[in-house]
Design a protein around this motif. Structure first.
Motif, PDB file in Angstrom:
ATOM      1  N   ASN A 109     -66.895 -18.776 -22.327  1.00 45.73           N
ATOM      2  CA  ASN A 109     -67.116 -17.782 -23.380  1.00 45.73           C
ATOM      3  C   ASN A 109     -65.990 -16.762 -23.456  1.00 45.73           C
ATOM      4  O   ASN A 109     -66.162 -15.678 -24.015  1.00 45.73           O
ATOM      5  CB  ASN A 109     -68.449 -17.063 -23.153  1.00 45.73           C
ATOM      6  N   ALA A 110     -64.821 -17.137 -22.937  1.00 42.84           N
ATOM      7  CA  ALA A 110     -63.717 -16.183 -22.831  1.00 42.84           C
ATOM      8  C   ALA A 110     -63.193 -15.727 -24.184  1.00 42.84           C
ATOM      9  O   ALA A 110     -62.677 -14.623 -24.313  1.00 42.84           O
ATOM     10  CB  ALA A 110     -62.579 -16.799 -22.013  1.00 42.84           C
ATOM     11  N   ASP A 111     -63.318 -16.549 -25.209  1.00 43.25           N
ATOM     12  CA  ASP A 111     -62.827 -16.185 -26.534  1.00 43.25           C
ATOM     13  C   ASP A 111     -63.945 -15.714 -27.464  1.00 43.25           C
ATOM     14  O   ASP A 111     -63.752 -15.613 -28.672  1.00 43.25           O
ATOM     15  CB  ASP A 111     -62.115 -17.385 -27.180  1.00 43.25           C
ATOM     16  N   LYS A 152     -66.521 -17.328 -28.144  1.00 43.73           N
ATOM     17  CA  LYS A 152     -67.154 -18.496 -28.739  1.00 43.73           C
ATOM     18  C   LYS A 152     -67.389 -19.520 -27.642  1.00 43.73           C
ATOM     19  O   LYS A 152     -66.474 -19.854 -26.887  1.00 43.73           O
ATOM     20  CB  LYS A 152     -66.264 -19.092 -29.838  1.00 43.73           C
ATOM     21  N   ARG A 166     -57.289 -20.797 -23.038  1.00 45.99           N
ATOM     22  CA  ARG A 166     -57.931 -19.499 -22.812  1.00 45.99           C
ATOM     23  C   ARG A 166     -57.868 -19.081 -21.346  1.00 45.99           C
ATOM     24  O   ARG A 166     -58.548 -18.138 -20.940  1.00 45.99           O
ATOM     25  CB  ARG A 166     -59.381 -19.543 -23.305  1.00 45.99           C
ATOM     26  N   LYS A 168     -53.400 -20.322 -30.081  1.00 46.83           N
ATOM     27  CA  LYS A 168     -53.264 -18.965 -29.556  1.00 46.83           C
ATOM     28  C   LYS A 168     -52.290 -18.874 -28.391  1.00 46.83           C
ATOM     29  O   LYS A 168     -51.899 -17.771 -27.990  1.00 46.83           O
ATOM     30  CB  LYS A 168     -54.629 -18.413 -29.154  1.00 46.83           C
ATOM     31  N   ASN A 169     -51.928 -20.015 -27.824  1.00 45.37           N
ATOM     32  CA  ASN A 169     -50.933 -20.045 -26.753  1.00 45.37           C
ATOM     33  C   ASN A 169     -49.715 -20.795 -27.297  1.00 45.37           C
ATOM     34  O   ASN A 169     -49.690 -22.024 -27.309  1.00 45.37           O
ATOM     35  CB  ASN A 169     -51.502 -20.750 -25.520  1.00 45.37           C
TER      36      ASN A 169
END
Length: 320
Positions: free
Chosen positions: A168-170, A172, A195, A245-246
């Motif tokens: 759930n780090a993002d 979502k 993430r 995102k990375n």
């Protein structure tokens, strides 16, 4: 949930012949604080009854039964019910070295920035003969925010252990995509890597993967496996999406997708496959990956991408 509990998720389908060895290797781990989530994916043999027999003897084992929906669905049931601080996966016909869990836990506990621990593995045939050993040759510890292509990336979800908090780090919930049936673990892995903070990799052989010649991955490029091949390349647009995102990881993914597509198309040529729909799908994915590398990649990456995309036979000749 305790501060040390590990959730071991075991999807199983018609695994009666192998399940005893698998579960024995799990319950005999030197690290005792486990919960084992065995998900019977609509087996038609004695898998469910055997799993329930194990659960009756060991309170750490919980058995879930569902209609047959595939390995991704089964793993998701495990993820939704996992109570551990750390999570790992074991396929029901595989088995573990007795120190598998302890080894991973030590690495995750010793550095709070390490989100994923990666070990080595061997592929074995039905007789226990080793036919392949994972390519990890040295210890690596790296920050995913400073990723570069020299790092070893895991490519199976069962050679890792990760922090449950990463799901759930993002903001979502991360689950397996149940519409993907080939390379579904690769998609989950790269979403997890994107993430993550730090990853620790070591070549210690702690996981035994039992190789089956009937595996879908061995027939995906044959004429009778055309739909499976299409399913396998359909994962690529999602890999492109989940790594955006990375930037460094995204560049790596796009570059390797171009290489894979060149190899796939060459093999299609060799087998005489003229499916225009399949080739259109390949061209569409190639364009998305190439566009990113041309506009955002370094100059070396741009040159490589152009060669792989527009001179694939030259690339394949060099790569061989």
């Amino acid at each position: 949930m305790t501060d040390t509990k590990v959730s071991v998720i075991v999807p199983a389908y018609n695994s009666e012949a192998f399940l005893d060895r698998c579960l024995t290797s799990i319950v005999n781990q030197t690290y005792p604080d486990l919960e084992v989530l065995l998900i019977d994916d609509g087996s038609t043999d004695g898998t469910l009854a055997l799993g329930q027999s194990w659960a009756n003897r060991d309170s750490r084992i919980s058995v879930f039964h569902t209609e047959n929906a595939g390995v991704s669905s089964a793993r998701n049931i495990g993820l939704r019910n996992a109570q551990g601080v750390y999570i790992c996966f074991v396929d029901s016909d595989d088995y573990l070295d007795e120190n598998f869990v302890q080894w991973h836990v030590d690495r995750l506990q010793n550095d709070s920035q390490v989100d994923i621990s990666v070990c080595g593995f061997v592929d074995e045939d039905d007789q226990g003969t080793v036919i392949h050993t994972s390519e990890i040759t040295s210890h690596q510890e790296y920050d995913m925010r400073q990723f570069n292509s020299s790092y070893f990336l895991p490519y199976t979800c069962w050679q890792i252990m990760f922090r449950a908090s990463m799901l759930n780090a993002d903001g979502k919930a991360l689950l397996f995509d149940q519409t993907i049936h080939i390379k579904e673990d690769l998609l989950f892995l790269y979403a997890l890597l994107a993430r993550s903070h730090k990853v620790m990799v070591d070549g210690n052989i702690l996981y035994h993967s039992v190789y089956r010649s009937s595996s879908l991955s061995h027939t995906a490029l044959g004429k009778e496996g055309e739909s499976d091949f299409l399913s396998s390349i359909n994962v690529y647009p999602q890999l492109i999406s989940v790594t955006q995102k990375n930037t460094a990881l995204h560049e790596f993914v796009c570059a390797n997708i171009l290489k894979d597509l060149a190899k796939f198309e060459d093999r299609l040529d060799q087998t005489g496959n003229r499916n225009n729909g399949l080739r259109f799908e390949i061209a569409s994915i190639r364009k998305e990956a190439l566009d990113f590398l041309i506009h955002k990649g370094g100059w070396k990456m741009k040159i490589q991408a152009l060669i792989v995309s527009y001179l694939p036979k030259l690339y394949l000749k060099i790569a061989r």
